[in-house]
Motif scaffolding. Structure first.
Motif, PDB file in Angstrom:
ATOM      1  N   ASP A  69      20.282  -0.101   3.611  1.00  0.00           N
ATOM      2  CA  ASP A  69      19.158  -0.519   2.755  1.00  0.00           C
ATOM      3  C   ASP A  69      19.112  -2.036   2.588  1.00  0.00           C
ATOM      4  N   ARG A 121      24.453   9.948   6.849  1.00  0.00           N
ATOM      5  CA  ARG A 121      25.030   8.618   7.136  1.00  0.00           C
ATOM      6  C   ARG A 121      26.551   8.685   7.225  1.00  0.00           C
ATOM      7  N   TYR A 170      12.313   3.179  -2.779  1.00  0.00           N
ATOM      8  CA  TYR A 170      11.157   4.035  -3.096  1.00  0.00           C
ATOM      9  C   TYR A 170       9.972   3.220  -3.611  1.00  0.00           C
ATOM     10  N   ASN A 186      23.941   3.389   0.530  1.00  0.00           N
ATOM     11  CA  ASN A 186      22.559   3.178   0.050  1.00  0.00           C
ATOM     12  C   ASN A 186      22.507   1.955  -0.856  1.00  0.00           C
ATOM     13  N   VAL A 187      21.385   1.734  -1.494  1.00  0.00           N
ATOM     14  CA  VAL A 187      21.194   0.549  -2.336  1.00  0.00           C
ATOM     15  C   VAL A 187      22.345   0.389  -3.334  1.00  0.00           C
ATOM     16  N   ASP A 221      14.107   2.766  -7.450  1.00  0.00           N
ATOM     17  CA  ASP A 221      14.900   1.779  -6.703  1.00  0.00           C
ATOM     18  C   ASP A 221      13.962   1.047  -5.731  1.00  0.00           C
ATOM     19  N   SER A 256      20.118  12.558   3.308  1.00  0.00           N
ATOM     20  CA  SER A 256      20.150  11.173   3.803  1.00  0.00           C
ATOM     21  C   SER A 256      21.564  10.599   3.811  1.00  0.00           C
ATOM     22  N   GLN A 311      15.734   0.487   6.420  1.00  0.00           N
ATOM     23  CA  GLN A 311      14.909   1.651   6.772  1.00  0.00           C
ATOM     24  C   GLN A 311      13.442   1.212   6.687  1.00  0.00           C
ATOM     25  N   ASP A 359      12.064  10.810   3.567  1.00  0.00           N
ATOM     26  CA  ASP A 359      13.403  10.239   3.336  1.00  0.00           C
ATOM     27  C   ASP A 359      14.522  11.284   3.318  1.00  0.00           C
TER      28      ASP A 359
HETATM   29  O1  T6T Z   1      18.910   4.916   0.668  1.00  0.00           O
HETATM   30  C1  T6T Z   1      17.756   5.257  -0.037  1.00  0.00           C
HETATM   31  C2  T6T Z   1      17.337   6.620   0.375  1.00  0.00           C
HETATM   32  O2  T6T Z   1      17.210   6.668   1.785  1.00  0.00           O
HETATM   33  C3  T6T Z   1      18.360   7.662  -0.078  1.00  0.00           C
HETATM   34  O3  T6T Z   1      17.926   8.938   0.232  1.00  0.00           O
HETATM   35  C4  T6T Z   1      18.634   7.538  -1.546  1.00  0.00           C
HETATM   36  O4  T6T Z   1      18.989   6.217  -1.850  1.00  0.00           O
HETATM   37  C5  T6T Z   1      18.023   5.234  -1.523  1.00  0.00           C
HETATM   38  O5  T6T Z   1      16.851   5.506  -2.238  1.00  0.00           O
HETATM   39  C6  T6T Z   1      18.499   3.859  -1.942  1.00  0.00           C
HETATM   40  O6  T6T Z   1      18.830   3.792  -3.290  1.00  0.00           O
END
Ligand code: T6T
Length: 326
Positions: free
Chosen positions: A252, A175, A40, A226-227, A37, A171, A272, A115
């Motif tokens: 994100d 949130r 990363y 997240n994304v 993604d 993560s 982030q 992360d």
């Molecule tokens: O939001 C990030 C990451 O911080 C989370 O741990 C997993 O999803 C992401 O990689 C976004 O797709």
């Protein structure tokens, strides 16, 4: 005699320093993030930049899907290579990845988590202490910022919904916890639904959000953690023709999230700092290898909070996840 001892000591130090430099040059590091993604991919840029700056070789493998089933065999193959001294990784489950990563550690590989963390993330007093450090966002705080932003966008009252990825991931779990807690404490007229778990599938996130929009005709807002969650939530709101009527907060800072902000669908984006996470993790490995013993066990990399008022400011816009050629 004294002079001789001093000279010998000096030579010894010089040799030790040269040895350390040589050893540092020689270390090879494995980088094993969570999934393919933009977050990363930007982290990988940080890893590669630090590796270049420090003359370290990095072996990167990115799982195509999120989860213990995808991450563990790749980890095992990294351990089996036998030439990696450190592995920088984002554990895809805070409990289930403890065993596989402890096995890597027992095989002589030092672990740095980025992360996401293992256990409760307290590597000093918590249940898991073998990783060198956790380098990442304070995700509970990020959830609070998202809650305050969404509450403001909807005028302090109404029903909102959380779309997330998987349970037991430090993560996104953090949130949702921060978001709910902040709403309960500071915005008591906001009711929170969810989370639903989309398993890192934006299409699933779209379907889930669409179902909630149908079920809850007065829904005021969505928090995508997240994304993939934010992408799916935004798409569902647009498809339903509710852009602007239902406010979206996106964790994100992808290009899509910023485009949706330009269209008035997304009101707030939390960026982030994945580049920092990757860069610092390699520096930590290098420092540890050189004998540094006082590395912090937890490093919070912070956020850039993006809205319509600051998105054009280069000091803010530089945190939008940009991967050359993508
Ligand atoms: O939001 C990030 C990451 O911080 C989370 O741990 C997993 O999803 C992401 O990689 C976004 O797709």
């Amino acid at each position: 005699m004294r002079r001789h001892v001093l000279l010998t000591m000096a030579a010894g130090f010089a040799l030790a320093a040269a040895g350390a430099a040589q050893a540092a040059d020689k270390i090879k590091i494995g980088f094993l993030p969570g999934v393919v993604d933009p977050f990363y991919q930007v982290m990988q840029l940080g890893v590669e930049k630090a590796a270049k700056d420090l003359g370290i070789e990095v072996v990167t493998q990115i799982p195509p899907t999120w989860g213990v089933e995808a991450q563990t065999p790749i980890l095992d193959s990294m351990v089996a290579r036998g030439d990696l001294k450190y592995i920088i990784t984002a554990p895809t489950d805070k409990d289930q990845m403890v065993g596989p990563l402890k096995a890597a550690y027992d095989a002589g590989i030092k672990i740095i988590t980025v992360d996401t963390y293992l256990g409760d993330g307290d590597y000093v007093k918590g249940p898991v202490t073998f990783p060198i450090s956790y380098i990442g966002s304070d995700n509970v705080e990020g959830g609070r910022i998202a809650a305050d932003g969404l509450a403001k966008a909807i005028g302090g009252k109404g029903t909102v919904y959380i779309n997330s990825t998987n349970p037991n991931v430090s993560s996104v779990e953090g949130r949702a916890i921060g978001f709910k807690d902040e709403m309960a404490k500071k915005h008591p007229d906001v009711k929170v639904l969810g989370p639903d778990f989309n398993l890192d599938d934006a299409n699933k996130a779209t379907q889930q959000t669409a179902a909630v929009l149908t079920r809850e005709p007065h829904l005021a807002g969505v928090f995508g953690t997240n994304v993939f969650s934010a992408q799916g939530a935004g798409t569902a709101v647009v498809n339903a023709g509710l852009g602007g009527a239902v406010q979206v907060v996106a964790y994100d800072a992808t290009k899509q999230a910023i485009e949706l902000m330009d269209k008035g669908v997304v009101s707030l984006v939390l960026a982030q700092k994945p580049f920092d996470m990757g860069y610092l993790a390699v520096e930590f490995a290098s420092a540890d290898n050189a004998g540094v013993t006082s590395l912090p066990r937890r490093v919070e990399t912070g956020f850039a909070i993006i809205d319509k008022t600051n998105v054009k400011d280069p000091e803010v816009a530089r945190f939008i996840y940009q991967v050359p050629g993508k």
